[in-house]
Scaffold this active site. Structure first.
Site, short mmCIF file in Angstrom:
data_model
loop_
_atom_site.label_atom_id
_atom_site.label_comp_id
_atom_site.label_asym_id
_atom_site.label_seq_id
_atom_site.Cartn_x
_atom_site.Cartn_y
_atom_site.Cartn_z
N ASP A 183 23.17 -37.62 99.00
CA ASP A 183 24.35 -36.96 98.47
C ASP A 183 23.91 -36.17 97.25
OD1 ASP A 183 26.75 -36.12 97.45
OD2 ASP A 183 27.67 -38.12 97.37
N ASN A 218 21.26 -24.83 100.91
CA ASN A 218 22.56 -24.42 101.46
C ASN A 218 23.72 -25.32 101.05
OD1 ASN A 218 24.31 -23.14 103.76
ND2 ASN A 218 24.37 -25.34 104.12
N TYR A 248 34.51 -22.67 91.18
CA TYR A 248 33.63 -22.38 92.31
C TYR A 248 32.92 -21.04 92.12
CZ TYR A 248 32.18 -21.29 97.10
OH TYR A 248 31.44 -20.94 98.20
N LYS A 269 28.82 -20.39 91.88
CA LYS A 269 28.07 -19.50 92.75
C LYS A 269 27.48 -18.32 91.98
CE LYS A 269 28.37 -21.81 96.53
NZ LYS A 269 27.15 -22.44 97.10
#
Length: 258
Positions: A68, A93, A158, A162
């Protein structure tokens, strides 16, 4: 060309978050290209089933590492478990998102997301680059998002996570010039996945298989790659506007949807 690709980036590829979505698509596409695989995810039952299927259909060997990446120590365990493996391609990924008004977002979920989306790619790249440089050839794919190209209202945490991945990938692309190591930061838009399966309002969805295939086909075309024409044009247009106008329009559009 398939043989040349495997010669450059093979014989083994490491894919994180390989149990579903784009990660699963990367595993399937790489197996089709003859790569042996090291696959990581939390759901090892899915990885075990995938490994059996890929062995049967493509005769490739797969090593499964259950972990994890919300655990800050997970990247170190992956690096230790792959010591001595001739990995030529790293597909970083794994990731997830939390969306909505920033003040309504669960703080613990944001902390987990930053660990998975930011800490893991940083640490894996830090550990793998010396190995790739010793081989004098190879590649790294970072899965980011078009939302990392500009701050996206109602997706603040988020989008910020990114943005780190985009900056990391671009910087490493520059650092790896002349080393034989290609770095590509993949910035998908909306992609068919378990997360989008029940979202009837989602449009311009791209299949995960197409995203993975296009990414691998553009390994040498970094630093960043947006695989969907619609999202590429959309975010190019947004970034050409004055930033305040672009952000105001995005925020207004999101408010109308809620």
């Amino acid at each position: 060309m398939p043989d040349q690709f495997r010669e450059t980036y093979g014989p083994i590829a490491l894919v994180t978050g390989a149990s579903s979505g784009i990660g699963l698509a990367f595993a399937e596409e790489l197996a089709q290209r003859g790569f042996d695989l090291v696959l990581t995810a939390r759901r090892t039952d899915r990885l075990d089933a995938l490994a059996e299927r890929l062995l049967s259909s493509h005769a490739v060997r797969t090593t499964v590492i259950g972990c994890d990446l919300a655990d800050p120590n997970a990247p170190a365990r992956i690096l230790e478990a792959t010591r001595g493996a001739d990995i030529g391609l790293v597909v970083s990924n794994a990731g997830f998102n939390v969306k909505g008004a920033f003040e309504d977002t669960d703080a613990a979920a944001m902390a987990r997301m930053l660990t998975v989306n930011c800490h893991a790619p940083l640490q894996l790249a830090h550990g793998m680059i010396p190995r790739l440089k010793a081989r004098t050839r190879g590649g790294i794919v970072f899965t980011a998002s078009v939302e990392g190209l500009i701050g996206c209202p109602y997706s603040a945490a988020y989008s910020a996570s990114k943005a780190l991945v985009v900056a990391l990938g671009e910087a490493l692309w520059g650092e790896m010039l002349g080393t034989g190591i290609d770095v590509l930061t993949l910035c998908p838009g909306a992609t068919e996945s378990e997360a989008t399966a029940g979202m009837a309002a989602m449009t311009q969805l791209q299949s995960a298989a197409e995203v993975a295939k296009l990414a691998l086909g553009n390994m040498g075309e970094g630093p960043t790659f947006v695989p969907h024409t619609h999202y590429r044009q959309m975010f190019e247009a947004l970034r050409e506007q004055p930033r305040s106008a672009a952000l105001a329009a995005m925020a207004e559009g999101m408010r109308k949807r809620t």
